[in-house]
Design a protein around this motif. Sequence first.
Motif, PDB file in Angstrom:
ATOM      1  N   MET A  21      48.511  65.034  55.298  1.00 42.89           N
ATOM      2  CA  MET A  21      48.033  64.602  54.025  1.00 42.89           C
ATOM      3  C   MET A  21      48.082  66.011  53.258  1.00 42.89           C
ATOM      4  O   MET A  21      48.272  66.352  52.001  1.00 42.89           O
ATOM      5  N   ALA A  22      47.408  67.115  53.935  1.00 40.79           N
ATOM      6  CA  ALA A  22      47.155  68.304  53.346  1.00 40.79           C
ATOM      7  C   ALA A  22      48.459  69.061  52.911  1.00 40.79           C
ATOM      8  O   ALA A  22      48.465  69.916  52.215  1.00 40.79           O
ATOM      9  N   HIS A  23      49.685  68.796  53.784  1.00 40.17           N
ATOM     10  CA  HIS A  23      50.722  69.406  53.764  1.00 40.17           C
ATOM     11  C   HIS A  23      51.897  68.425  53.486  1.00 40.17           C
ATOM     12  O   HIS A  23      52.917  68.677  54.236  1.00 40.17           O
ATOM     13  N   ALA A  24      51.740  67.315  52.553  1.00 38.83           N
ATOM     14  CA  ALA A  24      52.597  66.456  52.391  1.00 38.83           C
ATOM     15  C   ALA A  24      54.106  66.735  52.025  1.00 38.83           C
ATOM     16  O   ALA A  24      55.079  66.369  52.203  1.00 38.83           O
ATOM     17  N   ASP A  25      54.218  68.151  51.281  1.00 33.92           N
ATOM     18  CA  ASP A  25      55.358  68.712  51.059  1.00 33.92           C
ATOM     19  C   ASP A  25      56.091  68.939  52.052  1.00 33.92           C
ATOM     20  O   ASP A  25      57.346  69.231  51.993  1.00 33.92           O
ATOM     21  N   LEU A  26      55.620  69.345  53.221  1.00 27.44           N
ATOM     22  CA  LEU A  26      56.093  69.962  54.544  1.00 27.44           C
ATOM     23  C   LEU A  26      56.534  68.923  55.590  1.00 27.44           C
ATOM     24  O   LEU A  26      57.415  68.885  56.356  1.00 27.44           O
ATOM     25  N   LEU A  27      55.410  68.075  55.556  1.00 26.88           N
ATOM     26  CA  LEU A  27      55.252  67.187  57.106  1.00 26.88           C
ATOM     27  C   LEU A  27      55.289  65.797  56.810  1.00 26.88           C
ATOM     28  O   LEU A  27      54.772  65.356  55.618  1.00 26.88           O
ATOM     29  N   ASP A  32      53.265  55.832  65.824  1.00 29.87           N
ATOM     30  CA  ASP A  32      53.461  55.019  67.255  1.00 29.87           C
ATOM     31  C   ASP A  32      54.965  55.211  67.524  1.00 29.87           C
ATOM     32  O   ASP A  32      55.689  54.461  67.089  1.00 29.87           O
ATOM     33  N   PRO A  33      55.222  55.999  68.504  1.00 28.06           N
ATOM     34  CA  PRO A  33      54.216  57.069  69.079  1.00 28.06           C
ATOM     35  C   PRO A  33      53.886  58.371  68.288  1.00 28.06           C
ATOM     36  O   PRO A  33      54.568  58.575  67.302  1.00 28.06           O
ATOM     37  N   LEU A  34      52.915  58.900  68.498  1.00 25.08           N
ATOM     38  CA  LEU A  34      52.207  59.677  67.587  1.00 25.08           C
ATOM     39  C   LEU A  34      53.044  61.117  67.821  1.00 25.08           C
ATOM     40  O   LEU A  34      53.153  61.711  68.811  1.00 25.08           O
ATOM     41  N   PHE A  35      53.558  61.626  66.485  1.00 30.33           N
ATOM     42  CA  PHE A  35      54.125  63.013  66.461  1.00 30.33           C
ATOM     43  C   PHE A  35      54.041  63.506  64.903  1.00 30.33           C
ATOM     44  O   PHE A  35      54.128  62.487  64.026  1.00 30.33           O
ATOM     45  N   ILE A  36      54.479  64.667  64.547  1.00 34.52           N
ATOM     46  CA  ILE A  36      54.485  64.969  63.509  1.00 34.52           C
ATOM     47  C   ILE A  36      55.834  65.684  63.489  1.00 34.52           C
ATOM     48  O   ILE A  36      56.133  66.553  64.115  1.00 34.52           O
ATOM     49  N   HIS A  37      56.569  65.806  62.211  1.00 36.13           N
ATOM     50  CA  HIS A  37      57.869  66.135  61.972  1.00 36.13           C
ATOM     51  C   HIS A  37      58.127  66.733  60.602  1.00 36.13           C
ATOM     52  O   HIS A  37      57.325  66.468  59.792  1.00 36.13           O
ATOM     53  N   ARG A  38      59.094  67.235  60.462  1.00 33.18           N
ATOM     54  CA  ARG A  38      59.284  67.871  59.046  1.00 33.18           C
ATOM     55  C   ARG A  38      59.718  66.692  58.149  1.00 33.18           C
ATOM     56  O   ARG A  38      60.623  65.692  58.389  1.00 33.18           O
ATOM     57  N   ARG A  39      59.316  66.863  56.943  1.00 34.51           N
ATOM     58  CA  ARG A  39      59.415  65.599  55.954  1.00 34.51           C
ATOM     59  C   ARG A  39      61.008  65.910  55.467  1.00 34.51           C
ATOM     60  O   ARG A  39      61.544  64.601  55.387  1.00 34.51           O
ATOM     61  N   GLY A  62      50.431  72.952  63.662  1.00 34.21           N
ATOM     62  CA  GLY A  62      50.631  73.696  62.562  1.00 34.21           C
ATOM     63  C   GLY A  62      51.832  74.645  62.123  1.00 34.21           C
ATOM     64  O   GLY A  62      51.784  75.302  61.266  1.00 34.21           O
ATOM     65  N   TYR A  63      52.933  74.430  63.133  1.00 33.25           N
ATOM     66  CA  TYR A  63      53.930  75.228  63.064  1.00 33.25           C
ATOM     67  C   TYR A  63      55.211  74.519  63.059  1.00 33.25           C
ATOM     68  O   TYR A  63      56.455  74.820  63.350  1.00 33.25           O
ATOM     69  N   VAL A  64      55.071  73.489  62.544  1.00 31.15           N
ATOM     70  CA  VAL A  64      56.146  72.442  62.028  1.00 31.15           C
ATOM     71  C   VAL A  64      56.768  72.666  60.542  1.00 31.15           C
ATOM     72  O   VAL A  64      55.833  72.555  59.644  1.00 31.15           O
ATOM     73  N   GLY A  65      57.815  73.302  60.521  1.00 32.25           N
ATOM     74  CA  GLY A  65      58.380  73.322  59.017  1.00 32.25           C
ATOM     75  C   GLY A  65      59.549  74.539  59.308  1.00 32.25           C
ATOM     76  O   GLY A  65      59.837  74.843  60.329  1.00 32.25           O
ATOM     77  N   HIS A  66      59.939  74.876  57.947  1.00 31.83           N
ATOM     78  CA  HIS A  66      61.063  75.962  58.092  1.00 31.83           C
ATOM     79  C   HIS A  66      60.751  77.177  58.816  1.00 31.83           C
ATOM     80  O   HIS A  66      59.890  77.815  58.844  1.00 31.83           O
ATOM     81  N   GLY A  67      61.819  77.366  59.724  1.00 27.16           N
ATOM     82  CA  GLY A  67      61.825  78.691  60.526  1.00 27.16           C
ATOM     83  C   GLY A  67      61.065  78.523  61.820  1.00 27.16           C
ATOM     84  O   GLY A  67      60.972  79.441  62.511  1.00 27.16           O
TER      85      GLY A  67
END
Length: 327
Positions: A21-27, A32-39, A62-67
């Motif tokens: 939510m705090a980084h919706a422009d990036l993430l 289910d199953p739980l993971f975070i990925h680039r938007r 916290g290190y998901v994103g460009h680069g």
Amino acid sequence: MKKFINSVDDLVPDSAAGLVMAHADLLALNEDPLFIHRRVPKRGLVALVSGGGSGHEPLHSGYVGHGMLDAACPGLVFTAPVPDQIVAAAQRVDAGQGVLLIVKNYAGDCTSFQMASDMLDIDHLTLLVNDDVAVENSTHTTGRRGVAGTVIVEKMVGAAAEAGADLYECKALGDRVNASTTSMGIAFSSCIVPDAAAPTFDIGEGEMEVGVGIHGEPGRHRRSMMPADKIVAMLLEPILQDLRLERGRQVLLHVNGFGGTPLIELHLLNKLATDQLREHGLQVQRWLVGNHTTSLEMAGASLTLTALDDEMVSMWDASVITPSLRW
């Protein structure tokens, strides 16, 4: 135990949702199953997937994103993610050039990622991080543990992938960075795992655990408190013995807090460590200071040293846009 918490079972998924939510422009969040990925996914490039037990934030989510990473799989606190998370994340972010799995050397993480590797039907390789010089073996892993050096590996390999390196080139760079990186940590206090509701270990008011792991694993020995400059010298000694660098070598210094140490103290450690490294004839060219690989609220810090070459400097300096690292 005083923590902001509703239920232990909801802590990790709700925290992951709050991060996104705090980084919706990036993430984006897969529940289910739980993971975070680039938007915004990559196209035609190698993808990087990592993960591990929660409680070490910002590592890895916290290190998901460009680069850097394309996806991160958070397990329960201090517990490895399950293979289904890793498989689903790798399949989701595969951009047509294969997936590199970045794994810290803990038994649970290695087992889960190996099982996921066996299940994956896409091109992939595994990169193992084992930068902790404190112990060769522990109750949590066989061989050296993967700790704060993981951030260095993820940043440099992430930059290489972003620049178009193929899967084998990314793996080779990651192995070289890992082999050039050594860490050593020290703790003044324990942390409290929410599910246990008690300190992970007992330590006296005037004591330090030297060589502690990021889950509170015992280190090399316990010492009485001493001034900061002597602590830095004690941490640097095994690091320098391990790397055996020639005078004049360029290095990156990472001063990492475990979650309960204020920045004023971390910056003090950075100054002291830089001065001592220069006295050893090394050229400190890059720095990273802050809470990057934490252990909940543990008070303490680690020093990480990476021997640099020209490619590593270029990959470190390359642009990065993630919630917790950007330039």
